[in-house]
Motif scaffolding. Structure first.
Motif, PDB file in Angstrom:
ATOM      1  N   SER A   1      -1.114  -1.056   6.449  1.00 21.70           N
ATOM      2  CA  SER A   1      -2.525  -0.688   6.629  1.00 21.70           C
ATOM      3  C   SER A   1      -3.246  -0.586   5.289  1.00 21.70           C
ATOM      4  O   SER A   1      -4.384  -1.035   5.155  1.00 21.70           O
ATOM      5  CB  SER A   1      -2.642   0.615   7.422  1.00 21.70           C
ATOM      6  OG  SER A   1      -1.741   1.580   6.927  1.00 21.70           O
ATOM      7  N   GLY A   2      -2.573  -0.035   4.273  1.00 19.15           N
ATOM      8  CA  GLY A   2      -3.214   0.100   2.957  1.00 19.15           C
ATOM      9  C   GLY A   2      -3.585  -1.261   2.385  1.00 19.15           C
ATOM     10  O   GLY A   2      -4.671  -1.436   1.819  1.00 19.15           O
TER      11      GLY A   2
ATOM     12  N   PHE B   1      -6.632  -2.694   4.108  1.00 17.04           N
ATOM     13  CA  PHE B   1      -7.864  -2.098   3.545  1.00 17.04           C
ATOM     14  C   PHE B   1      -8.203  -2.722   2.195  1.00 17.04           C
ATOM     15  O   PHE B   1      -9.358  -3.043   1.927  1.00 17.04           O
ATOM     16  CB  PHE B   1      -7.706  -0.576   3.385  1.00 17.04           C
ATOM     17  CG  PHE B   1      -7.901   0.191   4.665  1.00 17.04           C
ATOM     18  CD1 PHE B   1      -9.050   0.024   5.420  1.00 17.04           C
ATOM     19  CD2 PHE B   1      -6.945   1.096   5.100  1.00 17.04           C
ATOM     20  CE1 PHE B   1      -9.242   0.734   6.594  1.00 17.04           C
ATOM     21  CE2 PHE B   1      -7.121   1.811   6.275  1.00 17.04           C
ATOM     22  CZ  PHE B   1      -8.273   1.631   7.023  1.00 17.04           C
ATOM     23  N   ARG B   2      -7.178  -2.884   1.351  1.00 16.10           N
ATOM     24  CA  ARG B   2      -7.452  -3.442   0.009  1.00 16.10           C
ATOM     25  C   ARG B   2      -8.012  -4.856   0.115  1.00 16.10           C
ATOM     26  O   ARG B   2      -8.884  -5.241  -0.664  1.00 16.10           O
ATOM     27  CB  ARG B   2      -6.179  -3.406  -0.846  1.00 16.10           C
ATOM     28  CG  ARG B   2      -5.860  -1.996  -1.360  1.00 16.10           C
ATOM     29  CD  ARG B   2      -4.722  -1.978  -2.350  1.00 16.10           C
ATOM     30  NE  ARG B   2      -3.417  -2.130  -1.732  1.00 16.10           N
ATOM     31  CZ  ARG B   2      -2.729  -1.128  -1.157  1.00 16.10           C
ATOM     32  NH1 ARG B   2      -3.231   0.084  -1.129  1.00 16.10           N
ATOM     33  NH2 ARG B   2      -1.551  -1.340  -0.620  1.00 16.10           N
TER      34      ARG B   2
ATOM     35  N   PHE C   1     -13.479   6.709   1.306  1.00 15.61           N
ATOM     36  CA  PHE C   1     -12.377   7.579   1.759  1.00 15.61           C
ATOM     37  C   PHE C   1     -11.126   7.326   0.926  1.00 15.61           C
ATOM     38  O   PHE C   1     -10.452   8.258   0.502  1.00 15.61           O
ATOM     39  CB  PHE C   1     -12.070   7.321   3.244  1.00 15.61           C
ATOM     40  CG  PHE C   1     -13.215   7.659   4.152  1.00 15.61           C
ATOM     41  CD1 PHE C   1     -13.439   8.966   4.543  1.00 15.61           C
ATOM     42  CD2 PHE C   1     -14.083   6.672   4.601  1.00 15.61           C
ATOM     43  CE1 PHE C   1     -14.499   9.292   5.377  1.00 15.61           C
ATOM     44  CE2 PHE C   1     -15.153   6.981   5.424  1.00 15.61           C
ATOM     45  CZ  PHE C   1     -15.365   8.288   5.815  1.00 15.61           C
ATOM     46  N   ILE C   2     -10.857   6.050   0.715  1.00 16.54           N
ATOM     47  CA  ILE C   2      -9.651   5.675  -0.042  1.00 16.54           C
ATOM     48  C   ILE C   2      -9.756   6.205  -1.473  1.00 16.54           C
ATOM     49  O   ILE C   2      -8.799   6.761  -2.003  1.00 16.54           O
ATOM     50  CB  ILE C   2      -9.459   4.141  -0.004  1.00 16.54           C
ATOM     51  CG1 ILE C   2      -9.123   3.728   1.429  1.00 16.54           C
ATOM     52  CG2 ILE C   2      -8.395   3.688  -0.993  1.00 16.54           C
ATOM     53  CD1 ILE C   2      -9.014   2.247   1.670  1.00 16.54           C
TER      54      ILE C   2
ATOM     55  N   GLU D   1      -8.390  10.254   0.831  1.00 17.27           N
ATOM     56  CA  GLU D   1      -8.393  10.756   2.215  1.00 17.27           C
ATOM     57  C   GLU D   1      -8.033   9.634   3.164  1.00 17.27           C
ATOM     58  O   GLU D   1      -8.130   8.456   2.801  1.00 17.27           O
ATOM     59  CB  GLU D   1      -9.807  11.260   2.571  1.00 17.27           C
ATOM     60  CG  GLU D   1     -10.197  12.494   1.807  1.00 17.27           C
ATOM     61  CD  GLU D   1     -11.686  12.802   1.938  1.00 17.27           C
ATOM     62  OE1 GLU D   1     -12.351  12.222   2.804  1.00 17.27           O
ATOM     63  OE2 GLU D   1     -12.159  13.628   1.142  1.00 17.27           O
ATOM     64  N   LEU D   2      -7.683  10.008   4.382  1.00 17.69           N
ATOM     65  CA  LEU D   2      -7.455   8.974   5.396  1.00 17.69           C
ATOM     66  C   LEU D   2      -8.803   8.378   5.793  1.00 17.69           C
ATOM     67  O   LEU D   2      -9.802   9.090   5.889  1.00 17.69           O
ATOM     68  CB  LEU D   2      -6.786   9.567   6.638  1.00 17.69           C
ATOM     69  CG  LEU D   2      -5.338  10.027   6.495  1.00 17.69           C
ATOM     70  CD1 LEU D   2      -4.787  10.452   7.855  1.00 17.69           C
ATOM     71  CD2 LEU D   2      -4.452   8.950   5.880  1.00 17.69           C
ATOM     72  N   VAL D   3      -8.802   7.089   6.034  1.00 19.03           N
ATOM     73  CA  VAL D   3      -9.988   6.427   6.588  1.00 19.03           C
ATOM     74  C   VAL D   3     -10.071   6.875   8.054  1.00 19.03           C
ATOM     75  O   VAL D   3      -9.030   6.982   8.725  1.00 19.03           O
ATOM     76  CB  VAL D   3      -9.833   4.893   6.475  1.00 19.03           C
ATOM     77  CG1 VAL D   3     -11.013   4.180   7.098  1.00 19.03           C
ATOM     78  CG2 VAL D   3      -9.637   4.489   5.007  1.00 19.03           C
TER      79      VAL D   3
ATOM     80  N   THR E   1      -9.866   2.712  11.413  1.00 11.95           N
ATOM     81  CA  THR E   1      -8.486   2.286  11.157  1.00 11.95           C
ATOM     82  C   THR E   1      -7.774   1.742  12.395  1.00 11.95           C
ATOM     83  O   THR E   1      -7.129   0.693  12.326  1.00 11.95           O
ATOM     84  CB  THR E   1      -7.676   3.493  10.611  1.00 11.95           C
ATOM     85  OG1 THR E   1      -8.385   4.049   9.516  1.00 11.95           O
ATOM     86  CG2 THR E   1      -6.296   3.069  10.164  1.00 11.95           C
TER      87      THR E   1
ATOM     88  N   GLY F   1       2.650   2.316   6.949  1.00 14.74           N
ATOM     89  CA  GLY F   1       1.407   3.021   6.575  1.00 14.74           C
ATOM     90  C   GLY F   1       0.563   3.397   7.774  1.00 14.74           C
ATOM     91  O   GLY F   1      -0.469   4.051   7.645  1.00 14.74           O
ATOM     92  N   PHE F   2       0.979   2.996   8.936  1.00 17.77           N
ATOM     93  CA  PHE F   2       0.292   3.292  10.194  1.00 17.77           C
ATOM     94  C   PHE F   2       1.365   3.478  11.249  1.00 17.77           C
ATOM     95  O   PHE F   2       2.292   2.670  11.305  1.00 17.77           O
ATOM     96  CB  PHE F   2      -0.636   2.131  10.572  1.00 17.77           C
ATOM     97  CG  PHE F   2      -1.445   2.393  11.822  1.00 17.77           C
ATOM     98  CD1 PHE F   2      -2.741   2.878  11.733  1.00 17.77           C
ATOM     99  CD2 PHE F   2      -0.900   2.158  13.082  1.00 17.77           C
ATOM    100  CE1 PHE F   2      -3.490   3.109  12.887  1.00 17.77           C
ATOM    101  CE2 PHE F   2      -1.635   2.405  14.227  1.00 17.77           C
ATOM    102  CZ  PHE F   2      -2.935   2.876  14.128  1.00 17.77           C
TER     103      PHE F   2
ATOM    104  N   ARG G   1      -0.569   7.262  10.690  1.00 18.83           N
ATOM    105  CA  ARG G   1      -0.520   8.320   9.678  1.00 18.83           C
ATOM    106  C   ARG G   1      -0.856   9.680  10.287  1.00 18.83           C
ATOM    107  O   ARG G   1      -0.819  10.686   9.584  1.00 18.83           O
ATOM    108  CB  ARG G   1      -1.572   8.074   8.590  1.00 18.83           C
ATOM    109  CG  ARG G   1      -1.282   6.980   7.611  1.00 18.83           C
ATOM    110  CD  ARG G   1      -0.563   7.498   6.383  1.00 18.83           C
ATOM    111  NE  ARG G   1      -1.168   7.203   5.098  1.00 18.83           N
ATOM    112  CZ  ARG G   1      -1.068   6.049   4.439  1.00 18.83           C
ATOM    113  NH1 ARG G   1      -0.476   5.018   4.958  1.00 18.83           N
ATOM    114  NH2 ARG G   1      -1.587   5.928   3.247  1.00 18.83           N
TER     115      ARG G   1
ATOM    116  N   GLN H   1      -3.355   8.456  15.891  1.00 24.22           N
ATOM    117  CA  GLN H   1      -3.001   7.048  15.698  1.00 24.22           C
ATOM    118  C   GLN H   1      -1.693   6.720  16.414  1.00 24.22           C
ATOM    119  O   GLN H   1      -1.536   5.644  17.002  1.00 24.22           O
ATOM    120  CB  GLN H   1      -2.860   6.736  14.195  1.00 24.22           C
ATOM    121  CG  GLN H   1      -4.171   6.825  13.431  1.00 24.22           C
ATOM    122  CD  GLN H   1      -4.020   6.489  11.952  1.00 24.22           C
ATOM    123  OE1 GLN H   1      -2.943   6.129  11.486  1.00 24.22           O
ATOM    124  NE2 GLN H   1      -5.110   6.614  11.199  1.00 24.22           N
TER     125      GLN H   1
ATOM    126  N   ARG I   1      -1.771  13.469  -0.881  1.00 18.24           N
ATOM    127  CA  ARG I   1      -1.071  12.495  -0.029  1.00 18.24           C
ATOM    128  C   ARG I   1       0.082  13.171   0.705  1.00 18.24           C
ATOM    129  O   ARG I   1       0.300  12.941   1.895  1.00 18.24           O
ATOM    130  CB  ARG I   1      -0.518  11.347  -0.874  1.00 18.24           C
ATOM    131  CG  ARG I   1      -1.574  10.460  -1.465  1.00 18.24           C
ATOM    132  CD  ARG I   1      -0.940   9.413  -2.341  1.00 18.24           C
ATOM    133  NE  ARG I   1      -0.229   8.429  -1.535  1.00 18.24           N
ATOM    134  CZ  ARG I   1      -0.756   7.292  -1.124  1.00 18.24           C
ATOM    135  NH1 ARG I   1      -1.987   6.976  -1.451  1.00 18.24           N
ATOM    136  NH2 ARG I   1      -0.060   6.455  -0.394  1.00 18.24           N
TER     137      ARG I   1
END
Ligand code: AMP
Length: 223
Positions: free
Chosen positions: A31-32, A35-36, A52-53, A57-59, A64, A84-85, A87, A91, A173
């Motif tokens: 997931s990270g 996002f990137r 958020f990132i 923080e969590l998005v 997400t 990563g998901f 989290r 979810q 984290r």
């Protein structure tokens, strides 16, 4: 084969995940990283997620969850390794329900266990070799302790990454990860419960072992 992998920052989750992915030819869905990619591509989603990132923080879930479910839909036929998901507990439930609806199984859920203080030391103890990024050095891990203040492999100069020394960011984290009520461990335990009912398989690994011993234990438990 479809797999979820859990482990705190500093547990070697990325390393073990990469090994499993390679062995079974799975799509590695992080997931990270998604996002990137959005942020790099300047998409609307990326713009929304960035703040958020940046704050560590969590998005929010409404961004997400659909994003990850969408990527999962397009995953290859050999299966996926999701990293990563989920989290948090919401979810975890949403993922389970969405997969159930499509008759998709989660074959294994892997949890790498590591006490919080050990995980923190591992991150803060990491040192980078000026000559080669792949020379592992960590002042808190006996097996890869630097020689004095030099690289244990080649004697090169060592430095530390600024974000590895950001204690506040690490704590933030880990606060999310080690939260057993609604955070990432709550998500992990959600699947542990389901495993108790025979609906998936749950593999617990002692994250304090060496990379090789964890890998062997893990591979011996996967079909
Ligand atoms: P990572 O590379 O897994 O550390 O993710 C980088 C950042 O992306 C995290 O610090 C979060 O801000 C965001 N992120 C990644 N995965 C999730 C998730 N499952 N839920 C919410 N935010 C996430």
């Amino acid at each position: 084969m479809n797999i979820l992998i859990f482990g705190p920052n500093g547990s070697g989750k990325g390393t073990q995940g990469a090994l499993v992915k390679k062995k079974y030819g799975l799509d590695h869905i992080e997931s990270g990283a998604i996002f990137r990619k959005h942020i790099g591509g300047g998409t609307e989603l990326g713009k929304k997620a960035k703040a958020f990132i940046d704050r560590g923080e969590l998005v929010p879930d409404d961004i997400t969850i659909p994003m990850v479910l969408d990527v999962l839909k397009g995953a290859g036929a050999t299966g996926w390794l999701l990293d990563g998901f989920p989290r948090n507990i919401v979810q975890a439930e949403k993922l389970w329900n969405a997969l159930q609806k499509d008759n998709i199984n989660i074959d294994y859920v892997i949890e790498i266990l590591l006490p919080r203080q050990v995980a923190k030391n591992r991150i803060m103890g990491r040192r980078l070799c000026a000559k080669d990024n792949n020379h592992p050095n960590n002042i808190f891990i006996e097996a890869i302790k630097p020689k004095g203040d030099k690289c244990r492999v080649c004697g090169g100069d060592l430095s530390s990454r600024a974000d590895d020394q950001d204690e506040e960011a690490i704590n933030k984290r880990h606060n999310i990860y080690y939260d057993t009520k609604t955070g990432t461990l709550a998500a992990s335990y959600f699947y542990k419960d389901l495993a108790g009912k025979g609906k998936t398989k749950y593999i617990e690994l002692d994250g304090e072992g060496s990379i090789d011993s964890i890998k062997e234990t893990l591979l011996s438990q996967l079909d």
